[in-house]
Design a protein around this motif. Sequence first.
Motif, PDB file in Angstrom:
ATOM      1  N   PHE A   1       0.617  -2.650  -3.436  1.00 18.00           N
ATOM      2  CA  PHE A   1      -0.114  -1.389  -3.562  1.00 18.00           C
ATOM      3  C   PHE A   1      -1.460  -1.535  -2.853  1.00 18.00           C
ATOM      4  CE2 PHE A   1      -1.022   2.136  -6.995  1.00 18.00           C
ATOM      5  CZ  PHE A   1      -1.502   2.978  -5.994  1.00 18.00           C
ATOM      6  N   ALA A   2      -1.615  -0.838  -1.720  1.00 22.07           N
ATOM      7  CA  ALA A   2      -2.851  -0.869  -0.942  1.00 22.07           C
ATOM      8  C   ALA A   2      -3.615   0.439  -1.154  1.00 22.07           C
ATOM      9  CB  ALA A   2      -2.521  -1.044   0.540  1.00 22.07           C
ATOM     10  N   GLY A   3      -4.804   0.501  -0.608  1.00 17.68           N
ATOM     11  CA  GLY A   3      -5.549   1.760  -0.626  1.00 17.68           C
ATOM     12  C   GLY A   3      -6.931   1.607  -1.230  1.00 17.68           C
ATOM     13  N   VAL A   4      -7.892   2.244  -0.585  1.00 11.54           N
ATOM     14  CA  VAL A   4      -9.296   2.074  -0.954  1.00 11.54           C
ATOM     15  C   VAL A   4      -9.670   2.946  -2.154  1.00 11.54           C
ATOM     16  CG1 VAL A   4     -10.161   3.869   0.639  1.00 11.54           C
ATOM     17  CG2 VAL A   4     -11.597   1.917   0.093  1.00 11.54           C
ATOM     18  N   GLY A   5      -8.839   3.930  -2.467  1.00  7.39           N
ATOM     19  CA  GLY A   5      -9.208   4.871  -3.527  1.00  7.39           C
ATOM     20  C   GLY A   5      -8.147   5.037  -4.595  1.00  7.39           C
ATOM     21  N   LYS A   6      -7.560   3.932  -5.038  1.00  5.71           N
ATOM     22  CA  LYS A   6      -6.538   4.053  -6.093  1.00  5.71           C
ATOM     23  C   LYS A   6      -7.176   4.662  -7.339  1.00  5.71           C
ATOM     24  CE  LYS A   6      -4.603  -0.391  -4.614  1.00  5.71           C
ATOM     25  NZ  LYS A   6      -5.854  -0.928  -4.024  1.00  5.71           N
ATOM     26  N   ALA A   7      -6.559   5.694  -7.846  1.00  2.00           N
ATOM     27  CA  ALA A   7      -7.073   6.332  -9.060  1.00  2.00           C
ATOM     28  C   ALA A   7      -6.475   5.644 -10.280  1.00  2.00           C
ATOM     29  CB  ALA A   7      -6.722   7.819  -9.053  1.00  2.00           C
ATOM     30  N   GLU A   8      -7.136   5.846 -11.429  1.00  2.00           N
ATOM     31  CA  GLU A   8      -6.703   5.172 -12.654  1.00  2.00           C
ATOM     32  C   GLU A   8      -5.248   5.487 -12.979  1.00  2.00           C
ATOM     33  OE1 GLU A   8      -9.525   3.948 -16.246  1.00  2.00           O
ATOM     34  OE2 GLU A   8      -9.062   6.082 -16.205  1.00  2.00           O
ATOM     35  N   ALA A   9      -4.871   6.759 -12.834  1.00  2.00           N
ATOM     36  CA  ALA A   9      -3.493   7.153 -13.176  1.00  2.00           C
ATOM     37  C   ALA A   9      -2.489   6.465 -12.249  1.00  2.00           C
ATOM     38  CB  ALA A   9      -3.349   8.670 -13.075  1.00  2.00           C
ATOM     39  N   GLU A  10      -2.868   6.259 -11.001  1.00  5.05           N
ATOM     40  CA  GLU A  10      -1.971   5.578 -10.047  1.00  5.05           C
ATOM     41  C   GLU A  10      -1.828   4.096 -10.410  1.00  5.05           C
ATOM     42  OE1 GLU A  10      -2.447   7.929  -5.909  1.00  5.05           O
ATOM     43  OE2 GLU A  10      -4.234   6.843  -6.523  1.00  5.05           O
ATOM     44  N   MET A  11      -2.948   3.488 -10.783  1.00  3.02           N
ATOM     45  CA  MET A  11      -2.889   2.090 -11.225  1.00  3.02           C
ATOM     46  C   MET A  11      -2.019   1.966 -12.476  1.00  3.02           C
ATOM     47  SD  MET A  11      -6.859   0.985 -11.055  1.00  3.02           S
ATOM     48  CE  MET A  11      -7.749   0.669  -9.542  1.00  3.02           C
ATOM     49  N   ALA A  12      -2.178   2.917 -13.386  1.00  2.00           N
ATOM     50  CA  ALA A  12      -1.433   2.864 -14.654  1.00  2.00           C
ATOM     51  C   ALA A  12       0.068   2.983 -14.382  1.00  2.00           C
ATOM     52  CB  ALA A  12      -1.911   3.980 -15.584  1.00  2.00           C
ATOM     53  N   LEU A  13       0.427   3.862 -13.461  1.00  2.00           N
ATOM     54  CA  LEU A  13       1.841   4.043 -13.116  1.00  2.00           C
ATOM     55  C   LEU A  13       2.448   2.730 -12.621  1.00  2.00           C
ATOM     56  CD1 LEU A  13       4.033   6.325 -12.648  1.00  2.00           C
ATOM     57  CD2 LEU A  13       3.264   6.344 -10.278  1.00  2.00           C
TER      58      LEU A  13
END
Length: 420
Positions: free
Chosen positions: A102-114
């Motif tokens: 999982f890459a990306g400079v702006g991972k949001a909390e909900a995306e991390m949780a998923l």
Amino acid sequence: MVDFEHRNGALHCEDVPLAAIAEAVGTPVYVYSTAAMLQNLREFRDALAEVTDPLIAYAVKANPNAAVLRVLADAGAGADIVSGGEYRRARDAGVPPDKIVFAGVGKAEAEMALALAGGLYQFNVESLAEAEMLSALACALGKTAPVGFRINPDVGAGGHAKITTGAAASKFGIAIGEALDGYARAAALPGLAVHGVAVHIGSQLTSLEPLERAFTRLGELIGALRSAGHDIRVADLGGGLGVPYDPGHPPPPSAQDYGAMVRRVTSGWNTRLVFEPGRLIVASAGLLLSRVIRLKPGAADPFVIVDAAMNDLMRPALYDAWHKIDAVRPGGERWTANVVGPVCETGDTFATAREMDRVEAGDLIVFRTAGAYAATMASTYNSRPLTPEVLVDGDRWTLVRPRIDVDALVAAGCADGGND
Ligand SMILES: *Cc1c(COP(=O)(O)O)cnc(C)c1O
């Protein structure tokens, strides 16, 4: 590319005449060859044959079509994802969690949780603040997040400024000079298992030299991190290898050359290597099929006005990209023309003063090497339908994304105009 060849004067994708697809689906339409993408994946894998247990994580953003992902997942590819949506697509296509990075400079909390809930191989974290958010979330969920830092190695590379990601001034990764401090702080955070390093310096790279410099710096960093007591087990080398678009230019390095360089530079690293090829796998496996609406005289060369536009294929407008344009049924004559779409922007220009097959109104043409960063960037600008996609396999073809027509756009309220 043998998967797109003229037979009896008519261009085919594998065993399917493109004219048959245009007849059935209409134009513009993206057409992909299953054989071509599998061959590209095979060549990349073969080039890494001497690397122990590499993880080849296809960069989903290059072409996230569900049927394309399914073909690559079935062939054993993992997934490099940059959003929660891509996580879902990868899992839906059958990519196992332990093959997802999982890459990306702006991972949001909900995306991390998923991703934490569903599992993954590694988060490539791009700042200490992101590591802190991930740590808190992992603790709250009772999970341990596998983490590598994406390192900005301060190596400028990339065919175009908009796809250079490893220069010091870019938004990506943590500066290599701050890496030791970042790892020390992250290692002290609960809920994280910090075992990885990662780089990805750009896309459409046509030389191995910047990649080699970046990997060399990464190797030095691995040594320094180990000396500082960190247990580094994973080195993610990113993607970025270019593909030939213009046969008039020297071809980019081959997968074989890349593989040989990787083996040389990483020997003795003693890490598992991860690769994130996107364009290399799908670009040459796709084309955009379009019909000439009409011709129009120009100041110098005539305009060929086609039914594809910048909303269907954005790369020329966005990156000044060059796509080879061929007639599906060439008449043998050549001419010099400007190829443009119907959108009301001067940027809606695919080619200027291009030497190409002479075409007439009603003829079919193709934009080659359009399997990557193409359909996925399509929009409905100018209230145009969303471009459909077709996947060919041998003599069969399947509509794998329908044309989202104007009725559907209007019903969904997402056609442009009237939203003020
Ligand atoms: C886009 C991207 C890739 C794929 O790049 P290609 O040039 O298509 O190979 C790989 N890794 C990361 C982190 C990306 O953002």
